[in-house]
Design a protein around this motif. Sequence first.
Motif, short mmCIF file in Angstrom:
data_model
loop_
_atom_site.label_atom_id
_atom_site.label_comp_id
_atom_site.label_asym_id
_atom_site.label_seq_id
_atom_site.Cartn_x
_atom_site.Cartn_y
_atom_site.Cartn_z
N TYR A 107 -29.63 -11.31 -70.32
CA TYR A 107 -30.14 -10.77 -71.58
C TYR A 107 -31.00 -9.54 -71.34
CZ TYR A 107 -28.44 -14.88 -74.10
OH TYR A 107 -27.64 -15.85 -74.67
N ASN A 108 -31.76 -9.55 -70.27
CA ASN A 108 -32.60 -8.38 -69.98
C ASN A 108 -31.76 -7.13 -69.72
OD1 ASN A 108 -34.92 -9.88 -70.29
ND2 ASN A 108 -35.35 -10.06 -68.10
N HIS A 109 -30.66 -7.29 -68.97
CA HIS A 109 -29.78 -6.15 -68.71
C HIS A 109 -29.11 -5.68 -70.00
CE1 HIS A 109 -30.39 -6.11 -64.48
NE2 HIS A 109 -29.80 -7.26 -64.24
N LEU A 110 -28.76 -6.61 -70.87
CA LEU A 110 -28.18 -6.23 -72.16
C LEU A 110 -29.17 -5.43 -72.99
CD1 LEU A 110 -26.20 -9.35 -73.45
CD2 LEU A 110 -25.30 -7.04 -73.15
N ILE A 111 -30.38 -5.95 -73.09
CA ILE A 111 -31.42 -5.26 -73.87
C ILE A 111 -31.70 -3.89 -73.28
CG2 ILE A 111 -33.86 -5.33 -74.52
CD1 ILE A 111 -33.59 -8.39 -74.69
N ALA A 112 -31.77 -3.82 -71.94
CA ALA A 112 -32.03 -2.54 -71.28
C ALA A 112 -30.92 -1.54 -71.61
CB ALA A 112 -32.15 -2.73 -69.77
#
Length: 538
Positions: free
Chosen positions: A283-288
């Motif tokens: 999720y962090n990579h998606l948000i980034a």
Amino acid sequence: MQRAWRISEVKVELLLLHRCSLTNPKSLINPLYRIPWTLNNRFVREFSVQKPYSCNEKISRLIALFENKPHSLGNNTITLLSEKPGSSGKIGYREILRKRVSKLAVKLVAADAEEDPKSISGNLEANEAVSLFQSYSDGDAFVELLRQLSSLPRLALEVFNWRRKQVDNGIPMVLKEYVKGITIAGRAMNVDLALELFNDAANRGIKSTCTYNALMGAYMYNGFAEKAQAVFRDLKREQNCSPSVVTYNMLISIFGRQMMVDHMETAFSEINQLDLFPNVSTYNHLIAGYVTAWMWDKMEKTFRIMKASNVKPDINTYLLMLRGYAHSGDLEKMESIYALVKDHVNKKEVPLIRTMIIAYCKSSDKDRVRKIEELMKLIQEEQYRPWLNAMLIKVYAQENLVEGMDNYIHQAFEHNTSVTTVKIMRAIIANYFKCNTADKLENFIRRAESAGWRICRSLYHSKMVMYSSLNRFEEMENVLEEMGRFNLDPSKKTFLIMYKGYMQSGHRTKVARILGMMCKHGFEIPLDPISSHFKAVE
């Protein structure tokens, strides 16, 4: 105190006994000689290599000996020997391992600081070091050593090269060592070595998802996105291993950095199709990726989905959301997230603090100056940034705060910062003009000229208007000479400023002279001396 120390020592040796290679009976004897107990001789007799005991029998008899002695560890001994990596006892095992390895790491760092390669290899080849690695034949000790040296990738790579040579001495490398070696090679920006290690592991029959992930990470770290994607495609074609959620996390990160949002979303959908279960990094990579692409709606949607799932946001999630809200100018949500992670941001995230300051600079928040000043207190003098300084000059100029603007202008001159943006220069001029501070304007222009700032007619026109309003006509006329030094020819507005000043003060002779100069330069003589279209400042 002495007895407690002895029990601690025995714990260490029992762990060594448990972790050593079960295929080498002699390795079960060596640790026993170091146990500082009077029972040492009995241990040796019980576990002599001539005894036909299996490994499990030897451990069981060792437990029995402890249970029959006054200093027995009792059930703690049984627990200690039954602990495996991944169990609840792994914390104690890791702590003991870390302490033992750290002693060697300190020696290696010291030798590296002295630029003594022989000392580095000498420390590695010492009996203590070799014994350490042999005791942890599963590779844990060597991997831990590389982890502790990760901040010095060149040294870590030298240590790893030494380890590769030990393969020829009958000490084969295990999977986790190859994985760590590939990662270290990537950090040392040696992707060729990373590929070489990957192929070496494959040739030895220990190719796995982990080695693919390590190579993919090495390429990604060095900016070879296409090569990383090629590794991913190779992994998908493998029959004996397949991509993990870690693999997809890296793929999502690659696509996110390249703003290939469609590919990033496709990779995420594959995770769900393969039942790999996205984690917090996913999720962090998606948000980034959405933050990079400035897709604020999808950024928020992903954040909501994450919170609705079983995956809890971590500090990195909130920092990403804070950055996203700052860039999007959503101050209310930015401040809400900031309240959650304020302590962490204030101590460790200066770049993010600057991002928030920029958000306030670009906003129309009525209280933006106070909020900016609160955040600026968190930035040290040595963390000065020219572009932020220029932006703050503009903010204080827009707010008609001459003193604050002067302070940041002074900082800019002190740091040899050159402002080359016309909008900022005009904002400075307008602020001085509104506050009718002719002397400050004169001082600023003089310093700006020598510091290489953007020079424009507006600077001199404003100064002429201010001198005219103060009836300082001689100084007003001297401005023409200043303009000439910077190859700025007088424009129609230049003469109109002088015309207006002389008209209002009743200097008819000088008015006629100005009209003559206008004719000479080919400018139309105004029918309305004080035209409604006349503006003192551009």
